[in-house]
Design a protein around this motif. Structure first.
Motif, short mmCIF file in Angstrom:
data_model
loop_
_atom_site.label_atom_id
_atom_site.label_comp_id
_atom_site.label_asym_id
_atom_site.label_seq_id
_atom_site.Cartn_x
_atom_site.Cartn_y
_atom_site.Cartn_z
N THR A 201 54.71 25.20 47.46
CA THR A 201 53.77 24.21 49.06
C THR A 201 52.48 23.62 48.69
OG1 THR A 201 52.49 26.45 48.89
CG2 THR A 201 54.25 26.20 50.15
N ALA A 202 51.82 22.81 49.22
CA ALA A 202 50.34 22.67 48.94
C ALA A 202 49.51 21.83 50.49
CB ALA A 202 50.97 21.04 47.72
N SER A 216 59.17 21.08 48.25
CA SER A 216 59.96 21.40 47.05
C SER A 216 60.85 20.46 47.15
CB SER A 216 60.70 22.58 47.48
OG SER A 216 61.29 22.27 49.33
N LEU A 217 61.21 19.66 47.85
CA LEU A 217 62.06 18.54 47.95
C LEU A 217 61.31 17.66 47.34
CD1 LEU A 217 63.13 17.51 52.17
CD2 LEU A 217 64.06 19.08 50.23
N VAL A 218 59.65 17.38 46.43
CA VAL A 218 59.64 16.28 45.75
C VAL A 218 58.98 17.14 45.33
CG1 VAL A 218 59.43 14.38 48.24
CG2 VAL A 218 57.43 16.15 47.11
N HIS A 230 56.73 14.61 57.51
CA HIS A 230 57.68 14.95 58.72
C HIS A 230 58.07 16.30 59.11
CE1 HIS A 230 59.47 14.59 62.40
NE2 HIS A 230 60.76 14.52 62.03
N ALA A 231 56.95 16.86 59.96
CA ALA A 231 57.71 18.09 60.27
C ALA A 231 57.14 19.39 59.59
CB ALA A 231 59.66 18.56 60.54
N GLY A 232 56.18 19.67 58.85
CA GLY A 232 55.54 20.54 57.94
C GLY A 232 56.04 20.44 56.71
N VAL A 233 57.20 19.17 56.18
CA VAL A 233 57.85 18.85 54.91
C VAL A 233 57.49 17.60 54.55
CG1 VAL A 233 59.99 18.70 53.50
CG2 VAL A 233 59.28 20.34 55.52
N ALA A 234 57.33 17.86 52.95
CA ALA A 234 57.40 16.38 51.80
C ALA A 234 58.58 16.18 51.95
CB ALA A 234 56.38 16.36 51.15
#
Length: 243
Positions: A201-202, A216-218, A230-234
């Protein structure tokens, strides 16, 4: 069949019409932003004389009775760092530059995350990436850059004051009335990383508002990175932007 001079004249007329429409639209936006208490921050790292000139136009009108509008010209080696500290959500960024000026491009990219309204004004080869809500551009030859640029911001100043002469135009633009806007909720938005935590998280700023994202995806990400969220996710990082 049209001759070359006729075709050139037709293209120039089309460009003039496009620029005129964008000038009018931008002036309306600026007047509404100023009426709401915004400050216009001007950056022109390639051409600081233009940045100083356009700022003086807005702050110190030469026509008696015209209002002084808050505008500040920023200079220095870290324009993004300075603007991050002094600007507020709802302020305006006016960048005067060529399409390939690295410093201006970086500030324009980040200003979206800071919640600023962006105006990009210039001449020459037009930008290929949309980095501002308003882009006012003249595809002028090299020798005409300076004169065309001065003309554009003089017209922008004049038209902004025309809007103030019609108070009904200053009403705020219609916004989202629902707590969650269907359109906004379905689009990717630019966020700037402020603090990186463990566990993927950031803390970020997005549209001028602090938020927390799942990064976590990036990963790995660092403070100063720009991500598309988008929707709380990078979902991805935005490349080509120096920290």
């Amino acid at each position: 069949m049209a001759t070359m001079p006729e075709e050139t004249a037709r293209q120039e007329a089309a460009e003039d019409a496009s620029v005129a429409l964008e000038l009018a639209s931008t002036a309306l936006t600026l007047a509404r932003r100023f009426a709401a208490g915004a400050v216009m921050w001007c950056v022109a790292p390639q051409w600081p004389a233009h940045g100083r000139h356009v700022t003086v136009e807005f702050v110190h009108p030469v026509i008696v009775g015209k209002r002084a509008l808050p505008a500040v010209h920023l200079e220095g080696v870290d324009l993004s760092g300075t603007l991050r500290l002094v600007s507020r959500p709802g302020d305006v960024l006016l960048a005067v530059s060529s399409a390939d000026d690295v410093s201006s491009v970086d500030v324009l990219r980040r200003a979206e995350a800071w919640g600023m309204t962006r105006v990009w004004l210039g001449s020459g080869v037009p930008p290929t990436t949309l980095l501002a809500e308003h882009v006012i551009w003249r595809a002028a030859p090299e020798a005409a850059h300076s004169g065309d640029t001065v003309l554009l911001y003089h017209l922008l100043w004049e038209l902004t004051h025309v809007v103030f002469e019609h108070p009904g135009l200053l009403d705020a633009e219609p916004g989202c009335e629902e707590e969650v806007c269907v359109t906004c909720a379905d689009e990717g938005r630019v966020a700037e990383v402020r603090v990186v935590h463990g566990g993927g998280t950031a803390e970020v700023v997005m549209g001028g508002v602090p938020d927390t994202l799942d990064v976590s995806l990036v990963e790995p990400v660092e403070p100063g990175d720009l991500v598309l969220a988008h929707a709380g996710v990078a979902l991805t990082t935005l490349q080509g932007t120096p920290r």
